[in-house]
Design an enzyme around this catalytic site. Structure first.
Site, short mmCIF file in Angstrom:
data_model
loop_
_atom_site.label_atom_id
_atom_site.label_comp_id
_atom_site.label_asym_id
_atom_site.label_seq_id
_atom_site.Cartn_x
_atom_site.Cartn_y
_atom_site.Cartn_z
N LYS B 96 0.86 -1.18 0.00
CA LYS B 96 0.00 0.00 0.00
C LYS B 96 0.90 1.23 0.00
CE LYS B 96 -2.98 2.67 3.10
NZ LYS B 96 -3.72 2.66 4.39
N GLY B 157 -7.56 8.43 11.10
CA GLY B 157 -7.72 8.53 12.54
C GLY B 157 -8.75 9.53 13.00
N GLY B 184 -10.62 7.08 7.87
CA GLY B 184 -11.72 7.93 8.31
C GLY B 184 -12.97 7.21 8.76
#
Lengths: 255, 255, 255, 255
Positions: B96, B157, B184
């Protein structure tokens, strides 16, 4: 477990029985929803015309608690009359008070709802009033002895989800009886949200019956209500205005 | 089924491994989440310090696909270096891309993300870039050959859920590879919403690890993702501005 | 022009008079707001203690219509008593019914509000009830003869703006008397939104008195109410799900 | 005062000139808007076909700063070519970079926008790039030397208002040049909101030109931008979860 009056239920999804494409689809949607309480409009039922088809005949009634509603009533007196008709049919002793006060929005009449709730409680019914999200009205219904209160998320059949989560939070916080979010749920996220706010259950109909695939949506709703309830019990993380840096990254990888 | 590169997964929940109260809680949360892909920051892992405790040791790695991320990188070059470190550890060939461009919002750097994605694709990685919800940027990543794209719902976060469902809808509509909503997500309703929009999967971490009961929240998230996916497949009812009167009530009950 | 009872006003901003940093700031905020109607809690006024300072003494009362409210009342009877006290003071014949039914949310009591409105109308008052956004309740107040209805946008003093624009739209659409959005307005965009929905006026207090610069905010509110009203009258463009390509660009510039 | 490059403006409303019902209405809408900067698509202008009617001829050009945009460009090179055509016409030295990357959403291409901005800055233009609300992209444009940045509120012509106020707040907070909210503004409340977030100005077109009464809406927008700016400067009250009881009511009126 959800307790209404003297009955206890594992499922927190109450399902309406109107507007399905067919009895077969309705029956299968009811099955996969795992609902234990089914609601229906007494005035839409052919309970007094045995020659007509009737969805209740399609179901094993020993498995469900039936919750008739008084849709069609404009006054407390009409609601009481409809509730009594349902009771004499022998199908149920619970009733959802539904007294519409506005044909355009299908929003409930607070005054007639209060009156009907009081009258039906005096008659010994288990009474679940459908109400707006007016916080003080909900408290009055609760104090009056209603066995559960059913504030709407948004207008019946609108599918707009929860318009005022703050009011629903106040209602849930203050209530001493189960709060069942009723009307306006449009998709699984809406049902999950209602449960995350701390609602005890959700009642919905159109979101399932008007889905492209009602059976699949019934299952989705069942899962979302479980998810929302667990999320409420698990205690969600706080919302933050700004991002929170994760734990410091100190020299674990040579730079 | 979710297919990324040449791998196929039953679960549509990718779980982050940071910030759990303990390894035991992390392990149990991972188990009940039924996630098959676990993500972690290479720079936060003690993979090069065998003497330190390491959550990976706690897990049966044969059961999971590991998705290392490049958190900590500020440039494409740093991200590539981190990805290579992860690869040589033998744990994974997927990566990622996470290149933060703003310390305050932890939002990603579009230019460096594009560059890193291209460089890593050239190196033969399976590349999943974390990106903003910029619609054209997402398309460029897709056209470049990224194996999935990971637009954020809101800042990492923050727990604020989906800030811009319209942009996510555009991204999902145009994408030819899986879209994984990343960052989120704060509660089950947010995850359900992402899936209802048509996302292929959701990646989350803080919503579980910072819940009061992370294990219960992990289960809630698993259910909500299933619910949202089913809801998407079932095809939701339309939203209406005004209430729709139910089927006519004609004389079924004597007035 | 805004007409309430037999009086007509140019301004569509009703201003509360509580919680200002000083009388001087209050006086200047009132001036620049160009409000013609000022509201105050009878029970907070020193109208019966001439030795105490009193904001009313600071103002040229010939320029304003005073709208006392019954804040502090828990029942219709208390509200009526407070209204009569205000009347005998000779300051006003209009009254805002404000009967709080919940100390936590400061939301109004629908039953006592209905009763007080009826009683005060029978006494010949010009009656403006503060109400929740319950659509049917608002209609009942209107049908009863209230001279205006004042649904809240969100809880008093919360500054959260309009929580349920759909309900306010229904109320405005059905009302035959002025609708004044009251409570919860936090910033100019909220006031503009209320007016764009078609409200006749806005009542606010805390948004001005607790602003860092109350005088500047008073001016901002005045302008935003004019802007929202003009926007309503001008008829806004439709909202679209997708962007609309502008007019075709055909060869005006050589390619 | 709004300063862009070496020019200073009293008005914080930039108005587009497309899609008006007639030149007369356009002219009057421009007048009452009190805008000092007018934007237009170079490719839609008949600036090279003197025989055709042209809105610019209708206006006293000495009173306005013209801001041509590069709509129609798909690449940086095309945008630069269009900008140069505008410059040689002698009308302007400012240019709005508008490079659409998605025909469906009309959202901008971040990579080509960055490239065009750099190229035009090198050519000595005053450059105002239209951009998505990607926070890091906006910062890069700012660092590159753009004279203002123009993040979109929602897709061009959609009238959906501000979809992601959090991202716009981040962009405004970090920017060292004016931030002009561009695209998607649908009604006065949207424009007020943009200004309350701290934007320096708003650019809009369809919200005025497609209003039922464009001239009245132009005035509404002017007022709402003044209101929003004043509201920002005044410093709004905090939002509260729960209502705040007003000052204590102690015995001012005999009970």
């Amino acid at each position: 477990m959800l307790t209404i009056g003297n009955k206890t239920f594992k499922s927190r999804l109450l399902l309406g029985t109107g507007k399905y494409p067919s009895f077969d689809i309705q029956k299968e949607a009811v099955r996969v929803s795992e609902s234990e309480i089914l609601t229906f409009a007494v005035r839409r039922m052919n309970i007094f015309e045995p020659s007509q088809p009737n969805f209740l005949e399609q179901l094993d009634l020993s498995k469900y608690t039936l919750l008739p509603n008084t849709a069609g009533a404009k006054t407390a007196e009409e609601a009481v009359r409809i509730a009594k008709l349902a009771k004499v049919s022998g199908l149920c002793d619970m009733v959802k008070v539904e007294i519409i006060g506005c044909d355009r929005s299908l929003l409930p009449d607070p005054v007639e709802t209060l009156r009907a709730t009081e009258m039906l409680l005096n008659e010994g019914f288990i009474v679940l009033p459908y109400t707006s999200d007016d916080v003080v009205l909900a408290r009055k219904l609760c104090e009056m002895g209603a066995h559960a209160i059913m504030p709407g998320a948004s207008p019946i059949g609108s599918g707009r989800g929860i318009l005022n989560p703050l009011n629903l939070s106040f209602i849930i916080e203050q209530s001493t009886v189960p709060v069942i979010i009723d009307a306006g749920i449009g998709s699984p996220k809406d049902a999950a949200y209602a449960m995350e706010l701390g609602a005890d259950a959700v009642l919905l109909n159109t979101a399932v019956s008007e889905a492209y695939d009602p059976v699949k949506m019934a299952k989705a709703m069942r899962l979302s209500i479980d998810a929302g309830r667990l999320g409420f019990e698990a205690g969600r993380m706080p919302k933050r205005d700004y991002a929170v840096a994760s734990s410091p990254m100190v020299g674990l990888v040579p730079n």
